[in-house]
Scaffold this motif. Structure first.
Motif, PDB file in Angstrom:
ATOM      1  N   ASP A   1     -36.861 -41.001  30.844  1.00 36.31           N
ATOM      2  CA  ASP A   1     -36.612 -41.587  32.161  1.00 36.31           C
ATOM      3  C   ASP A   1     -36.837 -43.091  32.049  1.00 36.31           C
ATOM      4  O   ASP A   1     -37.981 -43.548  31.978  1.00 36.31           O
ATOM      5  N   ASN A   2     -35.753 -43.857  32.043  1.00 38.71           N
ATOM      6  CA  ASN A   2     -35.891 -45.293  31.792  1.00 38.71           C
ATOM      7  C   ASN A   2     -36.445 -46.085  32.973  1.00 38.71           C
ATOM      8  O   ASN A   2     -36.467 -47.304  32.942  1.00 38.71           O
ATOM      9  N   THR A   3     -36.945 -45.388  34.005  1.00 34.50           N
ATOM     10  CA  THR A   3     -37.692 -46.084  35.055  1.00 34.50           C
ATOM     11  C   THR A   3     -39.194 -46.017  34.786  1.00 34.50           C
ATOM     12  O   THR A   3     -39.979 -46.635  35.497  1.00 34.50           O
ATOM     13  N   PHE A   4     -39.593 -45.273  33.761  1.00 34.43           N
ATOM     14  CA  PHE A   4     -41.004 -45.105  33.409  1.00 34.43           C
ATOM     15  C   PHE A   4     -41.629 -46.450  33.044  1.00 34.43           C
ATOM     16  O   PHE A   4     -41.064 -47.227  32.278  1.00 34.43           O
ATOM     17  N   GLU A   5     -42.813 -46.710  33.585  1.00 37.13           N
ATOM     18  CA  GLU A   5     -43.610 -47.873  33.229  1.00 37.13           C
ATOM     19  C   GLU A   5     -45.058 -47.433  33.096  1.00 37.13           C
ATOM     20  O   GLU A   5     -45.462 -46.407  33.653  1.00 37.13           O
TER      21      GLU A   5
ATOM     22  N   ILE B   1     -48.466 -45.333  21.912  1.00 43.03           N
ATOM     23  CA  ILE B   1     -47.233 -46.127  22.017  1.00 43.03           C
ATOM     24  C   ILE B   1     -46.015 -45.218  21.883  1.00 43.03           C
ATOM     25  O   ILE B   1     -45.049 -45.343  22.647  1.00 43.03           O
ATOM     26  N   ARG B   2     -46.056 -44.302  20.940  1.00 48.93           N
ATOM     27  CA  ARG B   2     -44.928 -43.385  20.758  1.00 48.93           C
ATOM     28  C   ARG B   2     -44.745 -42.496  21.994  1.00 48.93           C
ATOM     29  O   ARG B   2     -43.625 -42.205  22.410  1.00 48.93           O
ATOM     30  N   TYR B   3     -45.842 -42.064  22.576  1.00 52.17           N
ATOM     31  CA  TYR B   3     -45.768 -41.264  23.798  1.00 52.17           C
ATOM     32  C   TYR B   3     -45.083 -42.058  24.909  1.00 52.17           C
ATOM     33  O   TYR B   3     -44.209 -41.544  25.624  1.00 52.17           O
ATOM     34  N   ILE B   4     -45.461 -43.324  25.056  1.00 55.78           N
ATOM     35  CA  ILE B   4     -44.862 -44.182  26.080  1.00 55.78           C
ATOM     36  C   ILE B   4     -43.356 -44.326  25.844  1.00 55.78           C
ATOM     37  O   ILE B   4     -42.555 -44.192  26.775  1.00 55.78           O
TER      38      ILE B   4
ATOM     39  N   VAL C   1     -45.096 -47.198  37.686  1.00 54.56           N
ATOM     40  CA  VAL C   1     -46.196 -47.001  36.732  1.00 54.56           C
ATOM     41  C   VAL C   1     -46.654 -45.560  36.851  1.00 54.56           C
ATOM     42  O   VAL C   1     -47.140 -45.128  37.884  1.00 54.56           O
ATOM     43  N   ARG C   2     -46.476 -44.818  35.764  1.00 46.19           N
ATOM     44  CA  ARG C   2     -46.815 -43.401  35.762  1.00 46.19           C
ATOM     45  C   ARG C   2     -47.835 -43.030  34.712  1.00 46.19           C
ATOM     46  O   ARG C   2     -48.092 -41.855  34.470  1.00 46.19           O
ATOM     47  N   LEU C   3     -48.438 -44.066  34.085  1.00 39.69           N
ATOM     48  CA  LEU C   3     -49.478 -43.826  33.090  1.00 39.69           C
ATOM     49  C   LEU C   3     -50.312 -45.090  32.947  1.00 39.69           C
ATOM     50  O   LEU C   3     -49.773 -46.194  32.982  1.00 39.69           O
TER      51      LEU C   3
ATOM     52  N   GLY D   1     -44.638 -55.459  27.668  1.00 41.08           N
ATOM     53  CA  GLY D   1     -43.961 -54.839  26.540  1.00 41.08           C
ATOM     54  C   GLY D   1     -42.579 -54.427  26.996  1.00 41.08           C
ATOM     55  O   GLY D   1     -42.427 -53.809  28.066  1.00 41.08           O
ATOM     56  N   LEU D   2     -41.585 -54.786  26.209  1.00 39.08           N
ATOM     57  CA  LEU D   2     -40.193 -54.545  26.583  1.00 39.08           C
ATOM     58  C   LEU D   2     -39.550 -53.525  25.655  1.00 39.08           C
ATOM     59  O   LEU D   2     -39.725 -53.590  24.440  1.00 39.08           O
ATOM     60  N   ILE D   3     -38.798 -52.625  26.238  1.00 38.88           N
ATOM     61  CA  ILE D   3     -37.939 -51.715  25.490  1.00 38.88           C
ATOM     62  C   ILE D   3     -36.529 -51.987  25.982  1.00 38.88           C
ATOM     63  O   ILE D   3     -36.259 -51.898  27.195  1.00 38.88           O
ATOM     64  N   GLU D   4     -35.663 -52.337  25.054  1.00 38.64           N
ATOM     65  CA  GLU D   4     -34.285 -52.701  25.417  1.00 38.64           C
ATOM     66  C   GLU D   4     -34.280 -53.777  26.509  1.00 38.64           C
ATOM     67  O   GLU D   4     -33.516 -53.693  27.472  1.00 38.64           O
TER      68      GLU D   4
END
Length: 173
Positions: free
Chosen positions: A32-36, A22-25, A103-105, A76-79
């Motif tokens: 990069d706030n486009t990361f999903e 989770i911390r890695y994500i 989606v990169r992971l 899961g939402l961040i901001e």
């Protein structure tokens, strides 16, 4: 250059596999706030259980006090931005035509089962089909999508078949 598919214990990287992932994500999203990413469990009931309290350890340990972290539905939402898509292989493994360019992971949580659980029939092929749908490895315009396979250390496991099948598809994963 390291091989595209590498299996190694993550306990050397993180104190807790789930919290560490989770911390890695979150750290990747901060870069990069486009990361999903996709957080994959085997069964729908496991997906439901992981969503409830998903960010609790990160919030309770005050790792990211300035970020809003929450879940809503199967995300899961961040901001208030969707970053994590929670999927269950048993029901979502049949999805086709999914558009997921950010989606990169993929995190496959608890991918090894102990003697009290069982694998899905045709699980490796279901996973590879879902991976192909999400990652689009044959699309030259897409970034490579790595997979973190998370599991507890076990003395007894039936993973030999999974491991050899996954490694035989290392060109995809």
């Amino acid at each position: 250059r390291p091989p595209r598919s590498t299996l190694f214990p993550y306990t050397t990287l993180f104190r807790s596999k789930t919290t560490g992932a989770i911390r890695y994500i979150i750290d990747e999203w901060k870069k990069d706030n486009t990361f999903e990413c996709v957080w994959l469990r085997r069964y729908k009931s496991e997906r439901k259980n992981i969503i409830n309290g998903f960010f609790n350890t990160v919030i309770n340990n005050n790792f990211y006090p300035d970020l809003s972290l929450k879940t809503k539905g199967n995300t899961g939402l961040i901001e208030d931005k969707t970053v994590i898509h929670f999927l269950a292989l048993s029901v979502d493994g049949r999805i086709k035509g999914l558009t997921s360019p950010n989606v990169r992971l993929i995190v496959f949580d608890e991918f090894l089962v102990d003697s009290r659980s069982r694998y899905l029939p045709g699980e490796v092929n279901a996973f590879l089909g879902l991976y192909d749908t999400i990652a689009r490895p044959n699309d030259p315009n897409r970034q490579r999508t790595p997979v973190l396979f998370l599991a507890n250390a076990m003395t007894e496991t039936r993973s030999e078949e999974h491991t050899s099948e996954l490694q035989s598809h290392s060109d995809l994963v």
